[in-house]
Design an enzyme around this catalytic site. Structure first.
Site, PDB file in Angstrom:
ATOM      1  N   THR A 125      -8.191   1.559  13.017  1.00 28.83           N
ATOM      2  CA  THR A 125      -7.898   1.128  14.351  1.00 28.83           C
ATOM      3  C   THR A 125      -6.523   1.085  14.747  1.00 28.83           C
ATOM      4  O   THR A 125      -5.486   0.728  13.835  1.00 28.83           O
ATOM      5  CB  THR A 125      -8.730  -0.168  14.476  1.00 28.83           C
ATOM      6  N   ASP A 126      -6.129   0.981  16.063  1.00 25.12           N
ATOM      7  CA  ASP A 126      -4.577   1.108  16.359  1.00 25.12           C
ATOM      8  C   ASP A 126      -4.463  -0.617  16.385  1.00 25.12           C
ATOM      9  O   ASP A 126      -3.105  -0.904  16.336  1.00 25.12           O
ATOM     10  CB  ASP A 126      -4.497   1.478  17.828  1.00 25.12           C
ATOM     11  N   GLU A 127      -5.096  -1.246  15.917  1.00 25.48           N
ATOM     12  CA  GLU A 127      -4.997  -2.745  15.941  1.00 25.48           C
ATOM     13  C   GLU A 127      -4.270  -3.098  14.674  1.00 25.48           C
ATOM     14  O   GLU A 127      -3.575  -4.073  14.603  1.00 25.48           O
ATOM     15  CB  GLU A 127      -6.208  -3.497  15.786  1.00 25.48           C
ATOM     16  N   TYR A 153      -9.465  -9.296  11.326  1.00 22.22           N
ATOM     17  CA  TYR A 153     -10.090  -8.055  11.252  1.00 22.22           C
ATOM     18  C   TYR A 153      -9.146  -6.886  11.123  1.00 22.22           C
ATOM     19  O   TYR A 153      -9.234  -6.152  10.306  1.00 22.22           O
ATOM     20  CB  TYR A 153     -10.884  -7.664  12.576  1.00 22.22           C
ATOM     21  N   LYS A 157      -8.512  -3.992   8.005  1.00 20.52           N
ATOM     22  CA  LYS A 157      -8.457  -2.547   8.225  1.00 20.52           C
ATOM     23  C   LYS A 157      -7.017  -1.945   7.799  1.00 20.52           C
ATOM     24  O   LYS A 157      -6.929  -1.117   7.414  1.00 20.52           O
ATOM     25  CB  LYS A 157      -8.508  -2.435   9.635  1.00 20.52           C
TER      26      LYS A 157
END
Length: 339
Positions: A125-127, A153, A157
């Site tokens: 994810t870009d997060e 979260y 990741k």
């Protein structure tokens, strides 16, 4: 080719399952999903009718069960979608995110090593990059942007991504990683922004918006994302990260107002609630690398994608109305009821 897809009963995973079955009629797709609250077997109802599809209700952290699946199915490539993915839930209970997203990734890669150094793709994810300031629209996430996580979260990741690259460098496991922006489209679980607003608006319920709704996200239609992963597993360079973005930046509040307009619902349904802890302000991906190396570009403009998404939810009410009950409603009240 035998493609093992973890998390295939979830939102993006199920769309990828259908993409692969439709595009490659000679491929076998093996789906592994533990069917947590966000994994819905009814999502795979049509896939289960396909003789080239096999489903296993299995936790990716269950090493013995995963090894047995590898022995029986002999996958040629593994695509790991399986993840706890909701930021609010990670704030409430970080432990399950660390277990599934990091230790589950380890089990899958250990299986790949054990059964023939199998090609492994991690869906990230870009997060993991943190966020960007609203007053710098010239800034974008690239594959070399430092990891700077904001939530349990995104930290889980990022930890998984680092582990994937460690397995590549230490063991020579043939890996790739993709980091995507916010997806939307069919089968999106109704706790996420777009399906939540569609479902609530259709039922004339309040539309809860964090803060002032000024947070900006880069929206990617899920089918475009599936095509990108398809390209990466077939043609991507081993050991590389590919950012997959939609070039569709939108403020949350503008999306909510757009959904109201599309459904003929009043903006008076919008309810501003206390902001999420550590809420990232802006995500924006630069997908130049995947375009230059693999020829991928997002094909779906947001205006078209949101119309297709709303139409899908209107035509598939049974799917999401069944979900909006029980455990999910208890969670919903906990997250939004007292804000």
């Amino acid at each position: 080719m035998n493609v093992l897809v973890t998390g295939g009963a979830g939102f993006i995973g199920s769309n990828f399952v259908y993409h692969m079955l439709n595009k490659y009629p000679d491929y076998k797709v093996i789906c592994v999903d533990v069917l947590t609250y966000a994994g819905n077997l009814s999502t795979l109802e049509d896939a289960l009718k396909n003789p080239n599809f096999k489903f296993y209700k299995t936790d990716i952290c269950d090493r013995e069960a995963i090894y047995k699946i590898f022995e029986d199915e002999k996958p040629d490539v593994v695509v790991n979608f399986a993840a706890e993915s909701h930021v609010d839930r990670s704030i409430e209970n970080p432990e399950v995110f660390l277990k599934t997203n990091i230790l589950g990734t380890q089990v899958m890669m250990d299986a790949c090593r054990k059964y023939g150094n199998i090609r492994y793709h991690q869906v990230s994810t870009d997060e993991v990059y943190g966020d960007l300031p609203l007053d710098r629209p010239d800034l974008f996430f690239t594959e070399t942007t430092p990891l700077h996580t904001s939530s349990p979260y995104s930290s889980s990741k990022a930890g998984a991504d680092l582990l994937v690259m460690a397995y590549y460098r230490t063991y020579g496991l043939p890996v790739t990683i993709s980091r995507c922006s916010n997806n939307y489209g069919p089968y999106h679980f109704p706790e996420k922004l777009i399906p939540l607003m569609i479902a609530n608006a259709l039922n004339d319920k309040p539309l809860p918006v964090y803060g002032e709704g000024l947070n900006v996200r880069d929206w990617l239609y899920v089918e475009d994302h599936c095509k990108a992963i398809d390209l990466i597993i077939h043609n991507g360079k081993i050991g590389e990260v590919y950012n997959v973005g939609g070039h569709n930046e939108m403020k949350n509040i503008d999306i909510v107002k757009l959904i109201c307009a599309k459904l003929g619902k009043p903006e008076s349904l919008i309810t501003y609630v206390a902001d999420r802890k550590g809420h990232d302000m802006r995500y924006a991906i630069d997908p130049t690398k995947i375009h230059n190396e693999l020829g991928w570009l997002p094909e779906t403009k947001f205006a078209d994608g949101i119309d297709k998404t709303i139409e899908w939810y209107l035509n598939n009410k049974t799917w999401w109305e069944t979900i909006i009950s029980g455990e999910y409603m208890n969670y919903y009240e906990k997250m939004y009821g007292n804000r």
